[in-house]
Design an enzyme around this catalytic site. Structure first.
Site, short mmCIF file in Angstrom:
data_model
loop_
_atom_site.label_atom_id
_atom_site.label_comp_id
_atom_site.label_asym_id
_atom_site.label_seq_id
_atom_site.Cartn_x
_atom_site.Cartn_y
_atom_site.Cartn_z
CG HIS A 25 -0.42 -0.26 2.33
ND1 HIS A 25 0.48 0.87 3.18
CD2 HIS A 25 -0.53 -1.10 3.37
CE1 HIS A 25 0.86 0.48 3.96
NE2 HIS A 25 0.46 -0.67 4.65
CG HIS A 28 4.14 -1.17 2.61
ND1 HIS A 28 3.07 -2.20 1.87
CD2 HIS A 28 4.50 -1.77 3.68
CE1 HIS A 28 2.69 -2.67 2.97
NE2 HIS A 28 3.40 -2.64 3.96
CB CYS A 133 -0.51 -10.37 19.61
SG CYS A 133 -1.39 -9.80 18.23
CB CYS A 136 2.23 -7.81 17.63
SG CYS A 136 0.94 -6.71 17.99
CB CYS A 150 -3.60 -7.51 20.71
SG CYS A 150 -2.91 -6.47 19.45
CG HIS A 153 -3.41 -7.32 15.47
ND1 HIS A 153 -2.28 -6.89 16.02
CD2 HIS A 153 -3.35 -7.23 14.32
CE1 HIS A 153 -1.35 -6.57 15.03
NE2 HIS A 153 -1.99 -6.85 13.94
CE LYS A 301 -3.00 1.92 12.80
NZ LYS A 301 -2.72 1.02 12.00
CE LYS A 304 -7.04 -5.59 1.20
NZ LYS A 304 -6.40 -6.73 0.65
O1 ME8 Z 1 7.19 -4.32 10.04
N1 ME8 Z 1 2.70 5.52 7.15
O2 ME8 Z 1 6.79 -4.89 7.99
P1 ME8 Z 1 5.64 -3.88 7.20
C1 ME8 Z 1 4.22 5.58 6.86
N2 ME8 Z 1 8.41 -6.94 8.16
N3 ME8 Z 1 4.96 4.11 6.72
C2 ME8 Z 1 4.12 3.13 6.67
C3 ME8 Z 1 2.68 3.30 6.85
C4 ME8 Z 1 2.05 4.37 7.13
N4 ME8 Z 1 0.67 4.32 7.29
N5 ME8 Z 1 2.36 1.87 6.83
C5 ME8 Z 1 3.34 1.10 6.24
C6 ME8 Z 1 7.41 -4.97 8.95
N6 ME8 Z 1 4.68 1.96 6.45
C7 ME8 Z 1 8.48 -6.06 9.07
C8 ME8 Z 1 9.89 -5.32 8.79
S1 ME8 Z 1 12.50 -5.06 8.59
C9 ME8 Z 1 13.65 -5.73 9.22
C10 ME8 Z 1 11.10 -5.93 9.04
C11 ME8 Z 1 5.77 1.56 6.16
O3 ME8 Z 1 5.24 -4.64 6.07
C12 ME8 Z 1 7.15 1.86 7.22
O4 ME8 Z 1 8.20 1.62 6.60
O5 ME8 Z 1 4.63 -4.01 8.65
C13 ME8 Z 1 6.66 0.76 8.11
O6 ME8 Z 1 8.03 0.83 9.18
C14 ME8 Z 1 6.85 -0.64 7.53
O7 ME8 Z 1 6.11 -0.12 6.21
C15 ME8 Z 1 6.14 -1.66 7.99
O8 ME8 Z 1 6.01 -2.59 6.94
#
Ligand code: ME8
Length: 509
Positions: A25, A28, A133, A136, A150, A153, A301, A304
């Site tokens: 999304h 990312h 959880c 998480c 949680c 969630h 926030k 989906k």
């Molecule tokens: O945490 N605003 O993966 P993840 C800004 N796999 N950035 C956002 C966002 C938002 N609303 N939503 C997501 C994980 N991000 C682990 C990481 S690393 C060794 C392992 C971005 O898919 C932001 O960079 O939940 C956040 O830190 C990341 O997506 C979390 O991605």
């Protein structure tokens, strides 16, 4: 930063590896675009860049999503990981590598890391009892629960008791606290650094590095009944992408990471667990960890169920890749939380891109065509001071990873050029003062060249179009000092007409 032509600096930048339980999304996309801007900027200044992104594919959450989709976990991961690669292609992300935690090179690297941690004495065996959880992928404390659930969630965590291996975090905390306090490992922005330092004051427990109950993961090399805890698995990607092993050339060349970029949600793992693991491995610590803010979509926030899950693909289809990059990064300061107002995108597109960059470029190129048959008419230094100042602001912003401020500097340059046209009125000079007209047009063309270079990290496609109209598309052999120097355009050279860079969007009017 590149010191001179002979000594090339390196810049290793990473994004988080994203979970593949769902498609990408714009959250990312936000991190990945910002990382791309910084990677491209470092290439522009001559650094040897390694830009890494990828996908995080293990853990019970992903196994559950695969089950729901009636696929094997591997099939499911292959399918979703490909969606991330595709999204990054559509957004012109210039990552040098894309790591997946189900790849053999990663699995081998993680096993190396776990063995080394065990040998160093940082891992010990114990029993874990707690409330886990799945959403998480971590144990929650009683204090964190709201009505027994949680807080994120809204589900009841599972009571789990199992044999676990633990990482001796406590042993590394005093040294780590000192290093963060003294900025030997920089945590940015400063309020995040303070938050992390606050965590030391609260005290922290050792964390487990394995799970007995989870099956979809990397088996521990010293106990096949356990798999590596997802965060140990995931964080290791920054080393496994460098073929983590004794003789790795890539490791020697690129480690330590210059910048780990992420949002604040996963700062704790990167600022505490990861550096402690690296200390235990005897590796250098990352130089900087930057945690940007979290954004909401129109005050909500993103999720989906709220129906406001924005797929970057849809935005690219509507605005084009360059514009999406620009619009996402220019909504609010990089580092704080903010609100993305999608309704404003078309309005901002028209004002900043169609009217701003697009209009300036087509106006200037049309005037060279009209008054000088498409030939650079003179050489002059009329705007060199202003442009030099903008370069300073721009480079300072990039050095501080403030992509939003770099964009601000670009905007300022556009308004200087627009103001210069308004004051000098070339259409009047054309009737009265050819010599001055030639100088004014030269200065505007040279501004376009500088503008296009500054745009390269942010909007690579439009940057290339402007540079190629100016006959300057191949700039990679020049140093940044040469590129920044006023006077890159030579009198007598040809300039092409520009195609429309950003057609106006009618729906915004
Ligand atoms: O945490 N605003 O993966 P993840 C800004 N796999 N950035 C956002 C966002 C938002 N609303 N939503 C997501 C994980 N991000 C682990 C990481 S690393 C060794 C392992 C971005 O898919 C932001 O960079 O939940 C956040 O830190 C990341 O997506 C979390 O991605």
């Amino acid at each position: 930063m590149a010191l001179n032509d002979d000594i090339m600096a390196k810049f290793y930048i990473t994004t988080p590896i994203y979970y593949v339980n769902d498609k990408p999304h714009i959250g990312h996309a936000y991190t990945t675009i910002a990382a791309d801007v910084l990677a491209r900027y470092h290439r522009l200044i001559g650094d040897e860049v390694l830009f890494l992104t990828g996908t995080d594919e293990h853990g019970s959450k992903i196994a559950e999503s695969a089950k729901k989709a009636e696929m094997t976990p591997q099939e499911f991961c292959d399918q979703t990981s490909a969606k991330f690669s595709l999204a990054w292609d559509e957004l012109d992300i210039s990552n040098d590598d894309f790591i997946r935690t189900t790849e053999q090179r990663h699995i081998t690297g993680v096993k190396n890391i776990l063995n080394k941690l065990k040998e160093s004495g940082a891992i010990y065996e114990g029993e874990y009892k707690g409330l886990y959880c799945v959403g998480c992928e971590r144990f929650l404390t009683e204090k964190e629960l709201i009505d027994g659930k949680c807080p994120i969630h809204k589900t009841e965590p599972q009571q789990i008791s199992e044999k676990n291996y633990f990482f001796n975090l406590k042993k590394f905390l005093p040294r780590l606290e000192k290093m963060i306090d003294q900025n030997e490992i920089k945590i940015l922005p400063d309020n995040r650094r303070k938050e992390v330092l606050g965590l030391f004051k609260q005290g922290m427990d050792d964390f487990s590095v394995s799970r007995e109950s989870v099956k979809w993961g990397i088996p521990l090399p010293f106990d096949e009944n356990q798999v590596a805890y997802v965060w140990v698995d995931a964080l290791s990607n920054y080393l496994t992408a460098l073929d983590y092993s004794e003789g790795s050339e890539k490791l020697k060349k690129f480690w330590p990471a210059d910048l780990h970029l992420m949002a604040k949600d996963i700062l704790k793992f990167h600022a505490l667990y990861w550096p402690a693991m690296l200390m235990a491995l005897g590796e250098e610590l990352p130089k900087t960890i930057f945690a940007h803010g979290f954004f909401m979509i129109d005050g909500e926030k993103m999720s989906k169920s709220l129906g406001n899950f924005i797929d970057p693909h849809d935005l690219v289809a509507e605005f084009g890749s360059d514009a999406v990059r620009y619009l996402l990064l220019s909504q609010f300061p990089f580092g704080v939380d903010g609100d993305v107002k999608l309704g404003n995108f078309a309005i901002q597109y028209n004002s900043d891109l169609a009217n701003g960059i697009g209009n300036l470029t087509s106006r200037v190129l049309a005037m060279v065509e009209k008054y000088f048959n498409g030939v650079v008419p003179a050489e002059d230094g009329g705007l060199s001071g202003e442009v030099g100042d903008i370069w300073s602001d721009y480079q300072k912003a990039m050095a501080e990873f403030r992509v939003d401020l770099a964009i601000e500097a670009i905007r300022k340059l556009i308004s200087i050029a627009d103001g210069y046209v308004d004051v000098n009125k070339p259409w009047e000079l054309a009737k009265s003062d050819q010599e001055k007209l030639a100088k004014v047009i030269y200065n505007l063309l040279e501004v376009l060249r500088h503008l296009a270079l500054m745009l390269y990290p942010v909007m690579p496609e439009c940057s290339q179009k402007i540079l190629s109209a100016l006959g300057k598309s191949d700039f990679t052999s020049l140093t940044i000092e040469e590129l920044k120097k006023w006077g890159g355009l030579v009198a007598g050279s040809s300039v092409a007409k520009s195609e429309q860079l950003f057609p106006r969007l009618v729906k915004a009017e």
